[in-house]
Design an enzyme around this catalytic site. Sequence first.
Site, PDB file in Angstrom:
ATOM      1  N   THR A  43       0.826  -1.206   0.000  1.00 53.40           N
ATOM      2  CA  THR A  43       0.000   0.000   0.000  1.00 53.40           C
ATOM      3  C   THR A  43       0.859   1.254   0.000  1.00 53.40           C
ATOM      4  O   THR A  43       0.427   2.309  -0.469  1.00 53.40           O
ATOM      5  CB  THR A  43      -0.950  -0.012   1.211  1.00 53.40           C
ATOM      6  N   TYR A 131       4.733 -12.695   5.006  1.00 57.77           N
ATOM      7  CA  TYR A 131       3.664 -12.114   4.189  1.00 57.77           C
ATOM      8  C   TYR A 131       3.411 -13.033   3.003  1.00 57.77           C
ATOM      9  O   TYR A 131       4.233 -13.146   2.096  1.00 57.77           O
ATOM     10  CB  TYR A 131       4.085 -10.710   3.738  1.00 57.77           C
ATOM     11  N   LYS A 160       1.069 -12.593   7.836  1.00 56.64           N
ATOM     12  CA  LYS A 160      -0.001 -11.857   7.171  1.00 56.64           C
ATOM     13  C   LYS A 160      -0.496 -12.737   6.039  1.00 56.64           C
ATOM     14  O   LYS A 160       0.224 -12.994   5.076  1.00 56.64           O
ATOM     15  CB  LYS A 160       0.499 -10.516   6.620  1.00 56.64           C
ATOM     16  N   ILE A 200      -3.882  -6.636   8.808  1.00 60.48           N
ATOM     17  CA  ILE A 200      -3.112  -5.548   8.210  1.00 60.48           C
ATOM     18  C   ILE A 200      -4.025  -4.968   7.141  1.00 60.48           C
ATOM     19  O   ILE A 200      -4.330  -5.627   6.150  1.00 60.48           O
ATOM     20  CB  ILE A 200      -1.774  -6.034   7.647  1.00 60.48           C
TER      21      ILE A 200
END
Length: 288
Positions: A43, A131, A160, A200
């Site tokens: 992001t 992740y 995540k 998240i």
Amino acid sequence: MQGVFPAIITPFKNGGVDYEGLEQNINFLIDNGVNGIVSVGTTGESPTLSHDEHKKIIEKSVSVCDGKVDVIAGAGSNSTEEAIALSQFAEDVGADSVLLITPYYNKPTQEGLKQHFSKIAESINIPIVLYNVPSRTAVNLQPETIKYLYEEYSNITTVKEANPDLSHISDVINSCDISVLSGNDELTLPVISLGGNGVISVVANIVPNEFVQMVNYANEGKFKEAREIHYKLFNLMKSLFIETNPVPIKTAMNLLNMPAGDLRLPLCKMEEENKFKLETALKEYGLL
């Protein structure tokens, strides 16, 4: 690790990073009760940041948060040596943990993933958030691999999970005691109901208070109250992914007069039809 950790955007101004805007956005999130922030992740447009910008953003994030909330610093790479260097830098400047994406494009095997994350875990002392986002990396971090890494390294504490397959996530949660954070806003409540710990988040950049409230309810077992907020947020969450993240969230923040600025190529402005859908969702939620 538990709670809401917004993946913050990187605001730009005149071609460079808007550090004043970054500070403003972080303080807004802290004031609205988030548990921490994720800096220079997907992001945050990490693929188009220079190494110097990447490092300065982490330093600024640590400085602004000042121990009030955790800073999870993006430090992943498809080069193990580069990921080690970025992780060591994050630790040196005071980040609380690092977020490590699975190597992308070069498509390592599960054994390659084990060796990659093992090398990084051995090089730092702060916690690691694995992740897993196969839609972007073309490789899926299998539950057995996650279990191995969690049991082998005490600083690999969290994953995540942006694999939207709830069967996969169930296998991860059932395999070991690693903390699981949803990597999909829409799946936050289902993931917590399966034994996950938080998220998240992208949508929390603009509605942090409501999202924190939903996650707190869910973690307290108050699923009726959490569901009400989930469905209130649902259309807004969906609208933030009608184009590639972070295009919609930066567009939304600009519409809401929050520091965001332009996108860096190859990301570009939203198509008008999609922007209209996003504006409609913001109006329906009461933000515009």
